[in-house]
Design a protein around this motif. Structure first.
Motif, mmCIF file in Angstrom:
data_model
loop_
_atom_site.group_PDB
_atom_site.id
_atom_site.type_symbol
_atom_site.label_atom_id
_atom_site.label_comp_id
_atom_site.label_asym_id
_atom_site.label_seq_id
_atom_site.Cartn_x
_atom_site.Cartn_y
_atom_site.Cartn_z
ATOM 1 N N TYR A 117 0.818 -1.206 0.000
ATOM 2 C CA TYR A 117 0.000 0.000 0.000
ATOM 3 C C TYR A 117 0.855 1.260 0.000
ATOM 4 C CZ TYR A 117 -4.591 -2.109 0.450
ATOM 5 O OH TYR A 117 -5.749 -2.784 0.194
ATOM 6 N N VAL A 118 1.998 1.219 0.717
ATOM 7 C CA VAL A 118 2.893 2.382 0.728
ATOM 8 C C VAL A 118 3.432 2.636 -0.674
ATOM 9 C CG1 VAL A 118 5.118 3.240 1.552
ATOM 10 C CG2 VAL A 118 3.522 2.187 3.163
ATOM 11 N N MET A 119 3.872 1.576 -1.357
ATOM 12 C CA MET A 119 4.392 1.743 -2.717
ATOM 13 C C MET A 119 3.300 2.197 -3.678
ATOM 14 S SD MET A 119 7.271 -1.178 -3.470
ATOM 15 C CE MET A 119 6.372 -2.577 -2.829
ATOM 16 N N HIS A 120 2.108 1.647 -3.481
ATOM 17 C CA HIS A 120 0.990 2.025 -4.350
ATOM 18 C C HIS A 120 0.659 3.507 -4.201
ATOM 19 C CE1 HIS A 120 -2.689 1.674 -6.648
ATOM 20 N NE2 HIS A 120 -3.402 2.142 -5.625
ATOM 21 N N ALA A 121 0.774 4.026 -2.971
ATOM 22 C CA ALA A 121 0.425 5.423 -2.711
ATOM 23 C C ALA A 121 1.546 6.396 -3.049
ATOM 24 C CB ALA A 121 0.031 5.589 -1.243
ATOM 25 N N SER A 122 2.772 5.856 -3.236
ATOM 26 C CA SER A 122 3.917 6.752 -3.474
ATOM 27 C C SER A 122 4.555 6.507 -4.835
ATOM 28 C CB SER A 122 4.961 6.565 -2.370
ATOM 29 O OG SER A 122 5.404 5.210 -2.324
ATOM 30 N N GLY A 123 3.758 6.043 -5.782
ATOM 31 C CA GLY A 123 4.269 5.858 -7.137
ATOM 32 C C GLY A 123 5.251 4.717 -7.285
ATOM 33 N N GLY A 124 5.082 3.687 -6.465
ATOM 34 C CA GLY A 124 5.935 2.507 -6.575
ATOM 35 C C GLY A 124 7.267 2.612 -5.867
ATOM 36 N N ILE A 125 7.427 3.637 -5.031
ATOM 37 C CA ILE A 125 8.702 3.858 -4.351
ATOM 38 C C ILE A 125 8.543 3.655 -2.844
ATOM 39 C CG2 ILE A 125 10.514 5.541 -3.852
ATOM 40 C CD1 ILE A 125 9.817 6.913 -6.480
ATOM 41 N N LEU A 126 9.488 2.949 -2.254
ATOM 42 C CA LEU A 126 9.531 2.813 -0.800
ATOM 43 C C LEU A 126 10.383 3.946 -0.226
ATOM 44 C CD1 LEU A 126 9.993 -1.024 -0.217
ATOM 45 C CD2 LEU A 126 8.023 0.368 0.437
ATOM 46 N N PRO A 127 9.910 4.616 0.805
ATOM 47 C CA PRO A 127 10.682 5.710 1.409
ATOM 48 C C PRO A 127 12.041 5.223 1.901
ATOM 49 C CG PRO A 127 8.420 5.706 2.204
ATOM 50 C CD PRO A 127 8.606 4.420 1.452
#
Length: 246
Positions: free
Chosen positions: A201-211
């Motif tokens: 869900y984090v990647m989905h919400a951030s354009g496929g990028i993990l912080p």
């Protein structure tokens, strides 16, 4: 629910994720996991890659049925037999892949049994387990270090560390973590699928990028701990709670 989460289809921009998270949800995998054959003949079910170790744990307990019977009769002879079988398996192997893999690491589990038995009963001189561990460590480092030796040597180190933890006051602060032990099995079972879901869900919400920072890691821990604790009240605690015999 998961159709928009590339993490479940190995379609992320992270090679390590694509290589290690590729859920298999067919019947063969399910049956293999139910019979504790994952990583041997079938993949681990779903995204719960941490359950690779459950295969070993189950077969260690099964193998300990005859070993435990021998152990009660003669601890030193049984320990030498376990050592001999381990060396023979490492040198020549057996034709059954499952048995070969289990024997390779059974001795790591077995020395933990020896530690528990020694601390509880102290029926053997401490020189015996020290010598036994020294032999295992020497063989692991000198003969098998490029293979299973590294893991077995690490197991010896952990057993020695646990001995000092349990017999001295230098690590008394670790006792404050005992409550984690009450639901550690449930945490072990559920943490990875939960972290995969949250990461998806984090990647989905951030354009496929993990912080690149650890904030979401901390959030994952904060979510996983109470979730596992609540779940263990249903799936684990009712079966391990001691009841008074009337």
């Amino acid at each position: 629910m998961f159709q928009n989460l590339p993490i479940y289809f190995s379609h992320t921009q992270y090679l390590s994720i694509n290589e290690n998270i590729h859920p298999v949800l067919n019947w063969n995998s399910l049956l293999g996991n139910l019979f504790f054959l994952q990583t041997v003949y079938t993949p681990v079910w779903g995204t719960n890659g941490a359950l690779w170790s459950l295969m070993y744990e189950w077969w260690f307990y099964i193998l300990y049925i005859p070993i435990g019977w021998l152990f009660r009769k003669h601890k030193i002879a049984t320990s030498l037999l376990v050592l001999l079988v381990w060396i023979l398996n490492a040198e020549y192997g057996v034709n059954v892949l499952l048995l070969k893999m289990v024997i390779n690491y059974f001795i790591a589990w077995y020395i933990g049994v020896l530690l528990a038995d020694f601390l509880m009963y102290k029926t053997v001189n401490i020189k015996a387990p020290i010598g036994y561990l020294a032999i295992i460590l020497a063989v692991s480092c000198l003969r098998y270090y490029n293979g299973i030796g590294k893991d077995i040597a690490l197991a010896v180190g952990i057993v020695v560390f646990l001995y000092f933890v349990l017999t001295t006051n230098r690590f008394s602060y670790l006792g404050k973590l005992h409550k984690l032990g009450g639901f550690s099995y449930t945490l072990y079972v559920v943490h990875l699928p939960l972290i995969c879901l949250l990461s998806g869900y984090v990647m989905h919400a951030s354009g496929g990028i993990l912080p690149m920072h650890s904030f979401y890691v901390i959030c994952g821990v904060i979510i996983a701990l109470p979730f596992a604790w609540a779940l263990h009240l249903i799936t684990e605690k009712p079966f391990v709670t001691k009841h008074k015999v009337k």
